[in-house]
Design a protein around this motif. Structure first.
Motif, PDB file in Angstrom:
ATOM      1  N   ARG A  52      12.471 -22.034  -0.456  1.00  0.00           N
ATOM      2  CA  ARG A  52      13.629 -22.238   0.425  1.00  0.00           C
ATOM      3  C   ARG A  52      13.419 -21.532   1.764  1.00  0.00           C
ATOM      4  NH1 ARG A  52      16.482 -21.110  -4.356  1.00  0.00           N
ATOM      5  NH2 ARG A  52      16.973 -19.046  -3.536  1.00  0.00           N
ATOM      6  N   ALA A  53      12.848 -20.346   1.727  1.00  0.00           N
ATOM      7  CA  ALA A  53      12.590 -19.606   2.963  1.00  0.00           C
ATOM      8  C   ALA A  53      11.580 -20.355   3.835  1.00  0.00           C
ATOM      9  CB  ALA A  53      12.083 -18.210   2.645  1.00  0.00           C
ATOM     10  N   LYS A  54      10.575 -20.925   3.218  1.00  0.00           N
ATOM     11  CA  LYS A  54       9.564 -21.680   3.957  1.00  0.00           C
ATOM     12  C   LYS A  54      10.196 -22.930   4.593  1.00  0.00           C
ATOM     13  CE  LYS A  54       5.030 -23.798   3.303  1.00  0.00           C
ATOM     14  NZ  LYS A  54       4.000 -24.143   2.328  1.00  0.00           N
ATOM     15  N   GLU A  55      11.039 -23.609   3.838  1.00  0.00           N
ATOM     16  CA  GLU A  55      11.714 -24.801   4.354  1.00  0.00           C
ATOM     17  C   GLU A  55      12.681 -24.432   5.477  1.00  0.00           C
ATOM     18  OE1 GLU A  55      14.550 -28.454   2.754  1.00  0.00           O
ATOM     19  OE2 GLU A  55      13.577 -27.116   1.321  1.00  0.00           O
ATOM     20  N   ALA A  56      13.382 -23.316   5.330  1.00  0.00           N
ATOM     21  CA  ALA A  56      14.314 -22.866   6.361  1.00  0.00           C
ATOM     22  C   ALA A  56      13.566 -22.547   7.658  1.00  0.00           C
ATOM     23  CB  ALA A  56      15.085 -21.649   5.880  1.00  0.00           C
ATOM     24  N   GLU A  57      12.424 -21.930   7.542  1.00  0.00           N
ATOM     25  CA  GLU A  57      11.614 -21.612   8.724  1.00  0.00           C
ATOM     26  C   GLU A  57      11.186 -22.890   9.440  1.00  0.00           C
ATOM     27  OE1 GLU A  57       9.827 -19.593  11.675  1.00  0.00           O
ATOM     28  OE2 GLU A  57      11.009 -18.700  10.067  1.00  0.00           O
ATOM     29  N   ALA A  58      10.791 -23.901   8.662  1.00  0.00           N
ATOM     30  CA  ALA A  58      10.390 -25.183   9.253  1.00  0.00           C
ATOM     31  C   ALA A  58      11.578 -25.843   9.947  1.00  0.00           C
ATOM     32  CB  ALA A  58       9.817 -26.096   8.182  1.00  0.00           C
ATOM     33  N   ASN A  59      12.759 -25.780   9.334  1.00  0.00           N
ATOM     34  CA  ASN A  59      13.953 -26.376   9.934  1.00  0.00           C
ATOM     35  C   ASN A  59      14.353 -25.644  11.206  1.00  0.00           C
ATOM     36  OD1 ASN A  59      14.231 -28.382   8.030  1.00  0.00           O
ATOM     37  ND2 ASN A  59      15.653 -27.234   6.772  1.00  0.00           N
ATOM     38  N   ARG A  60      14.229 -24.320  11.215  1.00  0.00           N
ATOM     39  CA  ARG A  60      14.547 -23.575  12.432  1.00  0.00           C
ATOM     40  C   ARG A  60      13.619 -23.975  13.568  1.00  0.00           C
ATOM     41  NH1 ARG A  60      15.628 -19.393   8.738  1.00  0.00           N
ATOM     42  NH2 ARG A  60      13.507 -18.604   8.856  1.00  0.00           N
ATOM     43  N   ALA A  61      12.363 -24.179  13.245  1.00  0.00           N
ATOM     44  CA  ALA A  61      11.407 -24.574  14.279  1.00  0.00           C
ATOM     45  C   ALA A  61      11.688 -25.998  14.764  1.00  0.00           C
ATOM     46  CB  ALA A  61       9.986 -24.487  13.734  1.00  0.00           C
ATOM     47  N   ARG A  62      12.118 -26.870  13.865  1.00  0.00           N
ATOM     48  CA  ARG A  62      12.327 -28.265  14.218  1.00  0.00           C
ATOM     49  C   ARG A  62      13.670 -28.502  14.914  1.00  0.00           C
ATOM     50  NH1 ARG A  62      12.549 -32.018   9.332  1.00  0.00           N
ATOM     51  NH2 ARG A  62      11.157 -30.381   8.673  1.00  0.00           N
ATOM     52  N   PHE A  63      14.740 -27.874  14.416  1.00  0.00           N
ATOM     53  CA  PHE A  63      16.076 -28.181  14.902  1.00  0.00           C
ATOM     54  C   PHE A  63      16.715 -27.071  15.731  1.00  0.00           C
ATOM     55  CE2 PHE A  63      15.748 -30.600  10.884  1.00  0.00           C
ATOM     56  CZ  PHE A  63      15.793 -31.875  11.429  1.00  0.00           C
ATOM     57  N   GLY A  64      16.207 -25.887  15.629  1.00  0.00           N
ATOM     58  CA  GLY A  64      16.840 -24.760  16.315  1.00  0.00           C
ATOM     59  C   GLY A  64      16.656 -24.823  17.818  1.00  0.00           C
ATOM     60  N   ARG A  65      17.720 -24.519  18.533  1.00  0.00           N
ATOM     61  CA  ARG A  65      17.651 -24.477  19.987  1.00  0.00           C
ATOM     62  C   ARG A  65      18.377 -23.229  20.454  1.00  0.00           C
ATOM     63  NH1 ARG A  65      19.800 -29.684  22.715  1.00  0.00           N
ATOM     64  NH2 ARG A  65      21.693 -28.889  21.787  1.00  0.00           N
ATOM     65  N   THR A  66      17.913 -22.692  21.550  1.00  0.00           N
ATOM     66  CA  THR A  66      18.560 -21.505  22.096  1.00  0.00           C
ATOM     67  C   THR A  66      19.836 -21.910  22.822  1.00  0.00           C
ATOM     68  OG1 THR A  66      17.409 -21.615  24.205  1.00  0.00           O
ATOM     69  CG2 THR A  66      16.319 -20.390  22.423  1.00  0.00           C
ATOM     70  N   LYS A  67      20.664 -20.926  23.101  1.00  0.00           N
ATOM     71  CA  LYS A  67      21.908 -21.174  23.814  1.00  0.00           C
ATOM     72  C   LYS A  67      21.617 -21.753  25.207  1.00  0.00           C
ATOM     73  CE  LYS A  67      26.226 -18.851  24.947  1.00  0.00           C
ATOM     74  NZ  LYS A  67      26.970 -17.584  24.860  1.00  0.00           N
ATOM     75  N   ALA A  68      20.580 -21.252  25.846  1.00  0.00           N
ATOM     76  CA  ALA A  68      20.210 -21.741  27.178  1.00  0.00           C
ATOM     77  C   ALA A  68      19.786 -23.209  27.123  1.00  0.00           C
ATOM     78  CB  ALA A  68      19.086 -20.888  27.752  1.00  0.00           C
ATOM     79  N   GLU A  69      19.052 -23.586  26.095  1.00  0.00           N
ATOM     80  CA  GLU A  69      18.633 -24.986  25.956  1.00  0.00           C
ATOM     81  C   GLU A  69      19.834 -25.900  25.747  1.00  0.00           C
ATOM     82  OE1 GLU A  69      14.194 -24.533  23.980  1.00  0.00           O
ATOM     83  OE2 GLU A  69      15.957 -24.456  22.680  1.00  0.00           O
ATOM     84  N   LYS A  70      20.780 -25.461  24.927  1.00  0.00           N
ATOM     85  CA  LYS A  70      21.988 -26.259  24.687  1.00  0.00           C
ATOM     86  C   LYS A  70      22.789 -26.413  25.976  1.00  0.00           C
ATOM     87  CE  LYS A  70      22.463 -24.738  19.907  1.00  0.00           C
ATOM     88  NZ  LYS A  70      23.275 -23.948  18.976  1.00  0.00           N
TER      89      LYS A  70
END
Length: 75
Positions: free
Chosen positions: A34-52
């Motif tokens: 689950r931790a490995k999958e979460a890390e992949a999701n953060r890299a794929r979908f995560g955006r910083t406040k500045a990017e948003k």
């Protein structure tokens, strides 16, 4: 004379493997997955406040540009 445990060899090593709690092993393995999958999701979908904020401003600017090019009386 030393009495040998039937589970130990003459050198004192255990003949059988250590007891492993399978439920704990499964939980640890699943948690790591689950931790490995979460890390992949953060890299794929995560955006910083500045990017948003940048994307929001870009969309707002595009909407204003589109509205500015509309002809009167037509939508």
């Amino acid at each position: 004379m030393r009495h040998l445990n039937p589970l130990e060899s003459a050198t004192g090593d255990r003949a059988m493997g250590d007891v492993v709690n399978l439920n704990r092993f499964r939980k640890t393995r699943d948690k790591a997955e689950r931790a490995k999958e979460a890390e992949a999701n953060r890299a794929r979908f995560g955006r910083t406040k500045a990017e948003k904020e940048r994307d929001r401003k870009e969309a707002e600017r595009r909407a204003q540009t589109l509205d500015g090019h509309k002809l009167d009386g037509q939508d």
